[in-house]
Design a protein around this motif. Structure first.
Motif, PDB file in Angstrom:
ATOM      1  N   UNK A 143     -17.230  27.641  60.608  1.00 54.50           N
ATOM      2  CA  UNK A 143     -17.660  27.528  62.006  1.00 54.50           C
ATOM      3  C   UNK A 143     -19.122  27.919  62.221  1.00 54.50           C
ATOM      4  N   UNK A 144     -19.665  28.697  61.311  1.00 55.21           N
ATOM      5  CA  UNK A 144     -21.043  29.171  61.477  1.00 55.21           C
ATOM      6  C   UNK A 144     -21.965  28.505  60.454  1.00 55.21           C
ATOM      7  N   UNK A 145     -21.620  28.641  59.191  1.00 56.14           N
ATOM      8  CA  UNK A 145     -22.490  28.132  58.131  1.00 56.14           C
ATOM      9  C   UNK A 145     -22.230  26.661  57.800  1.00 56.14           C
ATOM     10  N   UNK A 146     -21.055  26.152  58.173  1.00 59.62           N
ATOM     11  CA  UNK A 146     -20.671  24.765  57.890  1.00 59.62           C
ATOM     12  C   UNK A 146     -20.784  24.466  56.398  1.00 59.62           C
ATOM     13  N   UNK A 147     -20.195  25.339  55.583  1.00 61.07           N
ATOM     14  CA  UNK A 147     -20.311  25.185  54.143  1.00 61.07           C
ATOM     15  C   UNK A 147     -18.941  25.311  53.497  1.00 61.07           C
ATOM     16  N   UNK A 185     -27.228  34.801  55.209  1.00 57.99           N
ATOM     17  CA  UNK A 185     -28.534  34.341  55.662  1.00 57.99           C
ATOM     18  C   UNK A 185     -28.427  33.610  56.996  1.00 57.99           C
ATOM     19  N   UNK A 186     -29.468  33.756  57.811  1.00 59.20           N
ATOM     20  CA  UNK A 186     -29.527  33.169  59.140  1.00 59.20           C
ATOM     21  C   UNK A 186     -29.960  31.707  58.996  1.00 59.20           C
ATOM     22  N   UNK A 187     -28.999  30.837  58.766  1.00 57.91           N
ATOM     23  CA  UNK A 187     -29.217  29.401  58.642  1.00 57.91           C
ATOM     24  C   UNK A 187     -27.867  28.724  58.559  1.00 57.91           C
ATOM     25  N   UNK A 188     -27.881  27.407  58.609  1.00 57.72           N
ATOM     26  CA  UNK A 188     -26.689  26.629  58.301  1.00 57.72           C
ATOM     27  C   UNK A 188     -26.907  25.969  56.951  1.00 57.72           C
ATOM     28  N   UNK A 189     -25.877  25.357  56.448  1.00 61.92           N
ATOM     29  CA  UNK A 189     -25.959  24.740  55.131  1.00 61.92           C
ATOM     30  C   UNK A 189     -27.077  23.692  55.089  1.00 61.92           C
ATOM     31  N   UNK A 190     -27.923  23.798  54.080  1.00 64.64           N
ATOM     32  CA  UNK A 190     -29.012  22.857  53.895  1.00 64.64           C
ATOM     33  C   UNK A 190     -30.284  23.218  54.639  1.00 64.64           C
ATOM     34  N   UNK A 191     -30.228  24.233  55.484  1.00 65.53           N
ATOM     35  CA  UNK A 191     -31.391  24.648  56.270  1.00 65.53           C
ATOM     36  C   UNK A 191     -32.042  25.870  55.626  1.00 65.53           C
ATOM     37  N   UNK A 231     -34.516  30.502  65.214  1.00 69.96           N
ATOM     38  CA  UNK A 231     -33.332  31.341  65.396  1.00 69.96           C
ATOM     39  C   UNK A 231     -32.502  30.870  66.583  1.00 69.96           C
ATOM     40  N   UNK A 232     -33.161  30.544  67.685  1.00 67.00           N
ATOM     41  CA  UNK A 232     -32.431  30.108  68.879  1.00 67.00           C
ATOM     42  C   UNK A 232     -31.697  28.797  68.611  1.00 67.00           C
ATOM     43  N   UNK A 233     -32.354  27.853  67.937  1.00 63.48           N
ATOM     44  CA  UNK A 233     -31.699  26.581  67.643  1.00 63.48           C
ATOM     45  C   UNK A 233     -30.467  26.783  66.767  1.00 63.48           C
ATOM     46  N   UNK A 234     -30.589  27.593  65.737  1.00 63.98           N
ATOM     47  CA  UNK A 234     -29.450  27.844  64.853  1.00 63.98           C
ATOM     48  C   UNK A 234     -28.318  28.535  65.607  1.00 63.98           C
ATOM     49  N   UNK A 235     -28.673  29.463  66.469  1.00 61.80           N
ATOM     50  CA  UNK A 235     -27.705  30.178  67.311  1.00 61.80           C
ATOM     51  C   UNK A 235     -26.920  29.200  68.183  1.00 61.80           C
ATOM     52  N   UNK A 236     -27.611  28.266  68.797  1.00 58.66           N
ATOM     53  CA  UNK A 236     -26.957  27.343  69.723  1.00 58.66           C
ATOM     54  C   UNK A 236     -26.184  26.240  69.004  1.00 58.66           C
ATOM     55  N   UNK A 237     -26.537  25.943  67.783  1.00 56.55           N
ATOM     56  CA  UNK A 237     -25.847  24.890  67.035  1.00 56.55           C
ATOM     57  C   UNK A 237     -24.540  25.368  66.419  1.00 56.55           C
TER      58      UNK A 237
END
Length: 610
Positions: free
Chosen positions: A440-444, A555-561, A570-576
């Protein structure tokens, strides 16, 4: 004396600045361009580093000798001729159009090459060796470097004393532990130069039943850890892929297609190559001890990021002390190059810090409260300002309530690990947190474990480790008293769950299930009050409420980022994602209070899967 080190044109470009031996700045280009493992000339990273500089730039030093690299490439092409067409098509432009002109490319990017006026170069593995030894807390140490290839070298054993580094032994291409591990990474369906840590995380699900097959067919190992690859089974010398039909015939299975189901065979292959890797590294370490007689060991090179093997090194007690460069891959070569320029070229005296001189690896950009407030107000983002005490209390209570929190504080980390400055944190005692964070968070992939960030002074209450691990580069077992169930046969469990690893992952193995891997191990970060008082205080407040002196840290990112760099990232990752709370320095953002977040294109298409 300002020395700028550069790594570029291979993978994970970076820049680093040293002044009178002090590491002032180091940052990867990917953090600015938002392209994972960006290999381009690190213009943004260079600009950041130079902005931290006081006085004039004295010299620029590149982490690789392009003429030696050209020599290896030409000899490789000759060796595999007439089957060299694909490798020529793949690399000709890179070699002849960029790498041998690196001095011109950097002069164009920087404006000049400092007072020296011409570009200095450092051999690749000397860059790694320097990044391992010079920031370490040791007056002398054995140095072990391991990666895919740099010019000709693939592994070296060296000795560091004071400001001098001597390379004692060297293993050359194509005999490479990094390339062997990457070949198996590719065969198991993961991406080369980024998926190796997935292979490491997958290994505990398998049994090393292919160990003998690898040892009898792919590799011939010597007692000193050196080895010869049987190149008949590999494709990397003449093709754009790592393996081909010969591998499939050997393992009697097709290469796994990326994103497909991971079956037991690939888990067993992962376990087998991990066992081989550990054996090689242990043999090399014993030989390094014999050569150097030092009680200290330092490591760098991409293979040194194998924290499971590093954990085995700790356990074997070959050396009394071990220090691993946190940016052990090519990015760290920029730092190593700058340090080579400082101590070997210009001859400055080296000062040894009793902890280390890496500064916790917090060497990147930071943003002050007034900058963050300006960004939030400009974009009409809802926020709450909290003083430090209220912020720590609020964050700890939110963790108790199983909220997932993005932390953005202080200088960004240098290297692949988030260490509390650009981190996503959560409650390690939550039984569903690992699968929630992955899906749900990292999409990995669901099988990938999460690391505990534990108070340095409390680490032995939770893990079988007797040293600090500030850079998340050692694994260790969870102590027996915290375990909740015996280790079962994974092969049987996979059959019971119809090959679905989620059923195994969601089993409760300890009182800290979110950070307990399937083999009861954890990749540990010890958090020091000295190097990161902010992160230390969050964990301390959480401990006061729960008795648990750790949090989940990823780490503060999603998979591939790439890991987030700016408040906007940070805000974009938070909202996505399904993160609940975002902490930007002293500003707290709550998901439910934010307006609907709209983007012109699907963000998932922006990042290539790692």
């Amino acid at each position: 004396m300002n020395i700028l080190g550069i790594s570029a044109l291979y993978h994970d470009s970076a820049a680093a600045l040293c002044c009178e031996g002090e590491i002032l700045a180091a940052v990867q280009e990917e953090r600015f361009t938002r392209k994972k493992a960006d290999s381009s000339i690190p213009i943004n990273a260079i600009q950041y580093c130079l902005a931290q500089m006081k006085g004039e730039l004295d010299a620029v030093i590149y982490y690789d000798n392009p003429l030696l690299t050209l020599d290896r490439w030409l000899q490789n092409c000759i060796a595999v001729s007439p089957d060299s067409d694909k490798i020529i098509q793949k690399s000709f432009e890179s070699i002849y159009g960029q790498k041998i002109w690196i001095h011109e490319l950097l002069k164009e990017a920087i404006g000049d090459l400092g007072k020296k006026g011409n570009l200095l170069v450092c051999e690749h593995h000397m860059s790694h060796a320097a990044s391992a030894f010079y920031p370490s807390p040791f007056e002398d140490a054995a140095i072990l470097t391991l990666d895919g290839v740099g010019e000709w070298a693939t592994s070296t054993i060296g000795l560091g004393k004071g400001k001098e580094i001597t390379i004692l032994e060297q293993m050359n291409y194509p005999n490479s532990l990094g390339l062997l591990y990457s070949a198996i990474t590719y065969f198991c369906g993961f991406k080369v130069n980024s998926g190796e840590y997935k292979l490491m995380g997958l290994a505990p699900y398998g049994n090393p039943i292919y160990y003998n097959k690898i040892m009898e067919n792919l590799i011939s190992m010597n007692e000193d850890g050196s080895f010869q690859l049987n190149t008949e089974y590999f494709s990397f010398m003449k093709d754009v892929v790592m393996t081909g039909e010969a591998f499939e015939e050997l393992f009697e299975i097709k290469r796994r297609q990326p994103e497909s189901i991971i079956t037991k065979e690939y888990m067993d292959i992962a376990a087998s190559i991990q066992k081989v890797t550990e054996e090689i590294i242990l043999k090399m370490a014993r030989y390094a001890k014999k050569l150097t007689s030092s009680k200290n060991l330092t490591l760098a090179g991409g293979t040194a990021l194998n924290c499971v093997a590093n954990g085995k090194l700790l356990k074997e007690k070959i050396f009394e002390n071990i220090w691993v460069q946190p940016a052990a891959g090519d990015a760290g070569g920029a730092l190593g190059a700058a340090l080579v320029g400082t101590y070997q070229y210009f001859g400055l005296d080296r000062k040894v810090d009793k902890i280390d001189s890496q500064k916790g690896s917090y060497l990147g950009p930071d943003y002050k409260n007034d900058e963050i407030k300006k960004y939030l107000d400009k974009n009409t983002i809802c926020y709450h300002y909290m003083d430090s005490k209220k912020l720590f209390d609020y964050t700890a209570k939110a963790l108790v309530d199983d909220k997932v929190i993005g932390i953005f504080n202080g200088k960004m980390e240098f290297g692949p690990r988030a260490l509390g400055a650009r981190s996503i944190i959560a409650n390690p005692m939550s039984e569903k947190m690992q699968s929630k964070l992955n899906l749900k968070i990292k999409f990995r992939e669901s099988f990938r474990p999460f690391a505990p960030a534990v108070l340095e002074e409390k680490v032995q209450e939770y893990f079988e480790i007797d040293v600090a691990s500030p850079y998340m580069l050692f694994t260790a077992p969870v102590v027996n008293k915290l375990r909740k169930r015996k280790k079962n046969n994974l092969e049987t469990e996979l059959i019971n769950y119809d090959n679905n690893m989620l059923g195994i992952i969601n089993q409760i193995r300890s009182t800290i299930p979110a950070v307990t891997h399937v083999d009861y191990s954890a990749r540990i970060q010890t958090v020091s009050k000295k190097t990161n008082p902010f992160f230390h205080q969050i964990i301390t407040e959480f401990q006061k409420l729960t008795g648990c002196g750790m949090v989940v840290n990823t780490s503060f990112n999603v998979r591939g980022e790439p890991i987030v760099c700016t408040p906007h990232d940070a805000f974009k990752c938070f909202m996505r994602t399904d993160m609940d709370i975002l902490v930007l320095e002293n500003f707290v953002l709550i998901k439910e209070e934010q307006p609907e977040f709209e983007e012109k294109e699907d963000w998932r298409s922006m990042y290539e899967l790692d």
